[in-house]
Motif scaffolding. Structure first.
Motif, mmCIF file in Angstrom:
data_model
loop_
_atom_site.group_PDB
_atom_site.id
_atom_site.type_symbol
_atom_site.label_atom_id
_atom_site.label_comp_id
_atom_site.label_asym_id
_atom_site.label_seq_id
_atom_site.Cartn_x
_atom_site.Cartn_y
_atom_site.Cartn_z
ATOM 1 N N THR A 1 11.160 6.122 -3.275
ATOM 2 C CA THR A 1 10.508 7.341 -3.886
ATOM 3 C C THR A 1 10.678 7.139 -5.399
ATOM 4 O OG1 THR A 1 11.031 8.922 -2.212
ATOM 5 C CG2 THR A 1 10.281 9.892 -4.200
ATOM 6 N N HIS A 2 9.449 7.097 -6.209
ATOM 7 C CA HIS A 2 9.473 6.852 -7.528
ATOM 8 C C HIS A 2 9.029 7.837 -8.278
ATOM 9 C CE1 HIS A 2 10.262 2.470 -6.444
ATOM 10 N NE2 HIS A 2 9.198 2.772 -5.447
ATOM 11 N N LEU A 3 9.694 8.274 -9.564
ATOM 12 C CA LEU A 3 9.245 9.213 -10.429
ATOM 13 C C LEU A 3 8.406 8.440 -11.602
ATOM 14 C CD1 LEU A 3 9.187 12.215 -11.374
ATOM 15 C CD2 LEU A 3 11.263 11.583 -12.364
ATOM 16 N N LEU A 4 7.115 8.869 -11.899
ATOM 17 C CA LEU A 4 6.237 8.366 -12.845
ATOM 18 C C LEU A 4 5.660 9.100 -13.671
ATOM 19 C CD1 LEU A 4 4.151 6.062 -10.292
ATOM 20 C CD2 LEU A 4 6.137 5.351 -11.566
ATOM 21 N N GLY B 1 -1.011 -2.853 -19.309
ATOM 22 C CA GLY B 1 -0.144 -4.237 -19.046
ATOM 23 C C GLY B 1 1.287 -3.638 -18.745
ATOM 24 N N HIS B 2 1.818 -2.902 -19.219
ATOM 25 C CA HIS B 2 3.282 -2.403 -19.000
ATOM 26 C C HIS B 2 3.247 -1.665 -17.631
ATOM 27 C CE1 HIS B 2 5.202 -3.082 -22.678
ATOM 28 N NE2 HIS B 2 4.254 -2.639 -23.357
ATOM 29 N N SER B 3 1.968 -0.805 -17.390
ATOM 30 C CA SER B 3 2.116 0.048 -15.844
ATOM 31 C C SER B 3 1.875 -1.108 -14.847
ATOM 32 C CB SER B 3 0.805 1.067 -16.026
ATOM 33 O OG SER B 3 1.178 1.856 -17.039
ATOM 34 N N LEU B 4 1.030 -1.977 -15.157
ATOM 35 C CA LEU B 4 0.809 -3.030 -13.982
ATOM 36 C C LEU B 4 2.094 -3.832 -13.729
ATOM 37 C CD1 LEU B 4 -2.736 -4.208 -14.984
ATOM 38 C CD2 LEU B 4 -2.196 -2.691 -12.989
ATOM 39 N N LYS B 5 2.909 -4.277 -14.844
ATOM 40 C CA LYS B 5 4.062 -4.970 -14.528
ATOM 41 C C LYS B 5 4.935 -4.124 -13.737
ATOM 42 C CE LYS B 5 7.229 -7.665 -17.163
ATOM 43 N NZ LYS B 5 8.630 -6.920 -17.078
ATOM 44 N N LEU B 6 5.083 -2.843 -14.196
ATOM 45 C CA LEU B 6 6.085 -1.861 -13.512
ATOM 46 C C LEU B 6 5.586 -1.680 -11.962
ATOM 47 C CD1 LEU B 6 8.136 0.230 -13.330
ATOM 48 C CD2 LEU B 6 6.366 1.956 -14.029
ATOM 49 N N HIS C 1 3.940 -3.910 -10.097
ATOM 50 C CA HIS C 1 4.430 -5.447 -9.472
ATOM 51 C C HIS C 1 5.983 -5.243 -9.051
ATOM 52 C CE1 HIS C 1 0.790 -7.894 -8.802
ATOM 53 N NE2 HIS C 1 0.412 -7.442 -9.880
ATOM 54 N N GLU C 2 6.523 -4.560 -9.998
ATOM 55 C CA GLU C 2 8.070 -4.985 -9.696
ATOM 56 C C GLU C 2 8.711 -3.950 -8.727
ATOM 57 O OE1 GLU C 2 9.549 -3.974 -13.904
ATOM 58 O OE2 GLU C 2 9.020 -5.937 -14.719
ATOM 59 N N LEU C 3 7.853 -2.795 -8.567
ATOM 60 C CA LEU C 3 8.194 -1.892 -7.567
ATOM 61 C C LEU C 3 7.474 -2.256 -6.381
ATOM 62 C CD1 LEU C 3 8.092 1.291 -9.937
ATOM 63 C CD2 LEU C 3 10.402 -0.118 -9.053
ATOM 64 N N SER C 4 6.919 -3.216 -6.199
ATOM 65 C CA SER C 4 5.879 -3.497 -5.107
ATOM 66 C C SER C 4 4.881 -2.448 -4.837
ATOM 67 C CB SER C 4 6.901 -3.731 -3.681
ATOM 68 O OG SER C 4 7.493 -5.017 -4.050
ATOM 69 N N LEU C 5 4.308 -1.767 -5.717
ATOM 70 C CA LEU C 5 3.528 -0.536 -5.367
ATOM 71 C C LEU C 5 1.824 -1.275 -5.305
ATOM 72 C CD1 LEU C 5 5.121 2.036 -7.770
ATOM 73 C CD2 LEU C 5 5.073 1.760 -5.147
ATOM 74 N N ILE C 6 1.676 -2.255 -5.845
ATOM 75 C CA ILE C 6 0.288 -2.817 -5.745
ATOM 76 C C ILE C 6 0.182 -4.372 -5.440
ATOM 77 C CG2 ILE C 6 -0.602 -1.269 -7.698
ATOM 78 C CD1 ILE C 6 -0.522 -3.679 -9.676
ATOM 79 N N LYS C 7 -0.954 -4.815 -5.105
ATOM 80 C CA LYS C 7 -0.739 -6.267 -5.287
ATOM 81 C C LYS C 7 -2.086 -6.947 -6.024
ATOM 82 C CE LYS C 7 -4.067 -6.639 -0.998
ATOM 83 N NZ LYS C 7 -4.073 -7.266 0.241
ATOM 84 N N SER C 8 -1.931 -7.926 -6.297
ATOM 85 C CA SER C 8 -3.049 -8.272 -7.251
ATOM 86 C C SER C 8 -3.789 -9.716 -6.722
ATOM 87 C CB SER C 8 -2.747 -8.505 -8.641
ATOM 88 O OG SER C 8 -1.769 -9.527 -8.919
#
Length: 107
Positions: free
Chosen positions: A40-43, A85-90, A92-99
């Protein structure tokens, strides 16, 4: 971080395969449950809404940038690009999206 932004500029972003994330918005915060990892992630609200946009339908970088600029109070185009850019990097790091590079996604 600007160099990482250019890495994303020609990509299509989407939810990971088999993802069924649960989103809960509490005003200024989002809680996101990732069924794939069990985490679970808090954003922040804006970051949670960006992730929600991507999970509703795949979006290209420029579409996300336009959505960010029109939906949130962003001071400058550079601020919008840095935030995205910061959000997309985050994500990816959390495996919440794929590109996928846009050229591959349109083939």
């Amino acid at each position: 971080m600007t160099s990482n932004v250019s890495d994303f500029s020609n990509h299509l972003f989407s939810a990971p395969d088999n993802a069924h994330f649960l989103f809960k918005n509490w005003g200024e915060e989002y809680v996101v449950y990732n069924n794939l990892s069990g985490e679970t992630h808090l954003l922040q609200q804006e970051t949670g809404e960006l992730l929600s946009f991507i999970h509703k339908r795949p979006m290209h970088y420029q579409d996300l940038l336009s959505k960010l600029s029109s939906s949130f109070e962003v001071v400058t185009p550079e601020d919008a690009e840095n935030y995205l850019g910061h959000s997309l990097k985050l994500f990816h790091e959390l495996s919440l999206i794929k590109s996928t590079p846009a050229s591959d996604s349109q083939a």
